[in-house]
Write an enzyme that holds these catalytic residues in place. Structure first.
Site, PDB file in Angstrom:
ATOM      1  N   HIS A 144      -6.145 -50.282  24.690  1.00  0.00           N
ATOM      2  CA  HIS A 144      -6.281 -48.882  25.095  1.00  0.00           C
ATOM      3  C   HIS A 144      -5.777 -48.751  26.529  1.00  0.00           C
ATOM      4  O   HIS A 144      -6.393 -49.298  27.455  1.00  0.00           O
ATOM      5  CB  HIS A 144      -7.755 -48.455  25.011  1.00  0.00           C
ATOM      6  N   HIS A 180      10.270 -50.692  30.348  1.00  0.00           N
ATOM      7  CA  HIS A 180      11.105 -51.515  29.454  1.00  0.00           C
ATOM      8  C   HIS A 180      10.496 -52.906  29.233  1.00  0.00           C
ATOM      9  O   HIS A 180       9.928 -53.502  30.145  1.00  0.00           O
ATOM     10  CB  HIS A 180      12.511 -51.651  30.046  1.00  0.00           C
TER      11      HIS A 180
HETATM   12  C1  LIG Z   1     -14.948 -51.242  36.018  1.00  0.00           C
HETATM   13  C2  LIG Z   1     -16.051 -50.599  35.238  1.00  0.00           C
HETATM   14  C3  LIG Z   1     -15.924 -50.964  33.747  1.00  0.00           C
HETATM   15  C4  LIG Z   1     -17.341 -51.163  35.798  1.00  0.00           C
HETATM   16  O1  LIG Z   1     -18.431 -50.575  35.189  1.00  0.00           O
HETATM   17  P1  LIG Z   1     -19.893 -51.098  35.563  1.00  0.00           P
HETATM   18  O2  LIG Z   1     -19.989 -52.573  35.297  1.00  0.00           O
HETATM   19  O3  LIG Z   1     -20.866 -50.218  34.840  1.00  0.00           O
HETATM   20  O4  LIG Z   1     -19.936 -50.947  37.123  1.00  0.00           O
HETATM   21  P2  LIG Z   1     -20.951 -50.107  38.025  1.00  0.00           P
HETATM   22  O5  LIG Z   1     -20.753 -48.640  37.782  1.00  0.00           O
HETATM   23  O6  LIG Z   1     -22.332 -50.700  37.832  1.00  0.00           O
HETATM   24  O7  LIG Z   1     -20.426 -50.442  39.490  1.00  0.00           O
HETATM   25  C5  LIG Z   1     -20.620 -51.715  40.093  1.00  0.00           C
HETATM   26  C6  LIG Z   1     -19.930 -51.704  41.436  1.00  0.00           C
HETATM   27  O8  LIG Z   1     -18.514 -51.752  41.235  1.00  0.00           O
HETATM   28  C7  LIG Z   1     -17.888 -50.612  41.840  1.00  0.00           C
HETATM   29  N1  LIG Z   1     -16.835 -50.193  40.920  1.00  0.00           N
HETATM   30  C8  LIG Z   1     -16.994 -49.827  39.614  1.00  0.00           C
HETATM   31  N2  LIG Z   1     -15.805 -49.530  39.094  1.00  0.00           N
HETATM   32  C9  LIG Z   1     -14.900 -49.687  40.047  1.00  0.00           C
HETATM   33  C10 LIG Z   1     -13.496 -49.497  40.075  1.00  0.00           C
HETATM   34  N3  LIG Z   1     -12.823 -49.100  39.006  1.00  0.00           N
HETATM   35  N4  LIG Z   1     -12.844 -49.745  41.227  1.00  0.00           N
HETATM   36  C11 LIG Z   1     -13.523 -50.154  42.324  1.00  0.00           C
HETATM   37  N5  LIG Z   1     -14.862 -50.349  42.360  1.00  0.00           N
HETATM   38  C12 LIG Z   1     -15.528 -50.104  41.221  1.00  0.00           C
HETATM   39  C13 LIG Z   1     -18.996 -49.575  41.991  1.00  0.00           C
HETATM   40  O9  LIG Z   1     -18.689 -48.674  43.020  1.00  0.00           O
HETATM   41  C14 LIG Z   1     -20.178 -50.459  42.268  1.00  0.00           C
HETATM   42  O10 LIG Z   1     -20.120 -50.863  43.611  1.00  0.00           O
HETATM   43  P3  LIG Z   1     -21.468 -51.039  44.503  1.00  0.00           P
HETATM   44  O11 LIG Z   1     -22.212 -52.169  43.827  1.00  0.00           O
HETATM   45  O12 LIG Z   1     -20.931 -51.400  45.836  1.00  0.00           O
HETATM   46  O13 LIG Z   1     -22.177 -49.740  44.424  1.00  0.00           O
HETATM   47  C15 LIG Z   1     -16.016 -49.039  35.339  1.00  0.00           C
HETATM   48  O14 LIG Z   1     -16.473 -48.615  36.614  1.00  0.00           O
HETATM   49  C16 LIG Z   1     -14.610 -48.480  35.129  1.00  0.00           C
HETATM   50  O15 LIG Z   1     -13.786 -48.375  36.039  1.00  0.00           O
HETATM   51  N6  LIG Z   1     -14.329 -48.100  33.863  1.00  0.00           N
HETATM   52  C17 LIG Z   1     -13.064 -47.529  33.455  1.00  0.00           C
HETATM   53  C18 LIG Z   1     -13.322 -46.130  32.906  1.00  0.00           C
HETATM   54  C19 LIG Z   1     -12.057 -45.455  32.416  1.00  0.00           C
HETATM   55  O16 LIG Z   1     -10.972 -45.659  32.900  1.00  0.00           O
HETATM   56  N7  LIG Z   1     -12.225 -44.622  31.388  1.00  0.00           N
HETATM   57  C20 LIG Z   1     -11.114 -43.949  30.778  1.00  0.00           C
HETATM   58  C21 LIG Z   1     -11.499 -43.551  29.379  1.00  0.00           C
HETATM   59  S1  LIG Z   1     -10.158 -42.821  28.514  1.00  0.00           S
END
Ligand SMILES: CC(C)(COP(=O)(O)OP(=O)(O)OC[C@H]1O[C@@H](n2cnc3c(N)ncnc32)[C@H](O)[C@@H]1OP(=O)(O)O)[C@@H](O)C(=O)NCCC(=O)NCCS
Length: 225
Positions: free
Chosen positions: A156, A147
């Protein structure tokens, strides 16, 4: 949502045109089909296939259509990336009334919510009273929008996001899959909230945030074009 308005949306005289042809477009197409809406075809800058739907050309080609040609249709931008979705809306120069909505029949919508043009709401989403959803928003599969939440344009909410009462999400922010936010927090514009995050404090605009509790990992990010 007002039931008369709802039935008008369902049995509209318009045919629908989807813009985009990726995975998100497939879900929109399926949603429109389940609503028994007529779908004319899709535009995409690549001549790809989309579930047997008629390919109509590139976005530039759509811009060559006359107003008269466009007036029989409702358009939906089927692109998950918030910045790209906004950019395409700006390129197309259609009026708000020319955008349709797609609402999966299994979604539960309170009577008093409002939904802006171009917005899509997928299966099993629940939107509770007085939630305001602006334009070109994606409420993905299984989201809960409690709510009095305000979801600004081009947001998104990825699958399974849960927002408690009175949360406000600024323009263009993406909240990652399975994330949640406690009541009345304000999440800024053009933020990226990582998957599985738990937001317990206000989040400033243009930040990358993730974790439980969610922490700011990067400030000043620019995901808008
Ligand atoms: C947060 C996010 C944008 C970061 O992406 P990124 O900058 O490419 O990050 P990386 O994959 O290089 O990861 C960097 C570090 O953060 C950590 N990390 C990444 N995403 C995380 C998350 N959501 N929660 C906790 N830790 C996360 C990784 O494990 C990595 O840790 P390390 O350095 O200790 O190995 C991505 O991981 C994410 O969660 N995207 C959302 C995707 C989603 O929900 N999609 C739905 C589509 S409908």
């Amino acid at each position: 949502m007002d039931s008369e308005k709802n039935s008008l949306l369902k049995y509209s005289k318009y045919q629908y045109i989807i813009i985009g042809a990726g995975g998100h477009a497939k879900v929109i197409l399926e949603t429109l089909r389940l609503e028994n809406k007529k779908i004319y075809g899709f535009f995409d800058d690549n001549n790809v296939k989309l579930q047997g739907l008629k390919y109509l050309g590139t976005i530039k080609e759509l811009n060559k259509w006359t107003d008269k040609e466009k007036e029989k249709y409702k358009f939906i931008i089927a692109i998950g990336d918030c910045a790209v979705r906004k950019k395409i809306v700006e390129q197309l120069n259609l009026s708000s009334e020319q955008y349709g909505v797609a609402i999966h029949p299994s979604a539960i919508l309170a009577e008093s919510i409002s939904i802006g043009p171009g917005t899509v709401i997928f299966a099993n989403a629940v939107l509770n009273p007085d939630a305001v959803i602006e334009k070109h928003v994606i409420i993905n599969t299984g989201c809960i929008v409690e709510h009095d939440c305000i979801i600004k344009s081009y947001v998104h909410l990825s699958p399974g996001v849960a927002l408690a009462g009175g949360v406000r999400v600024g323009i263009g922010t993406q909240i990652g899959i399975g994330s949640q936010c406690i009541q009345t927090k304000k999440i800024g514009s053009w933020c990226m909230i990582g998957a599985g995050s738990t937001i317990v404090k206000d989040i400033p605009s243009h930040t990358l945030v993730y974790g439980t509790p969610a922490k700011i990992m990067k400030e000043g990010i620019n995901i808008e074009f």
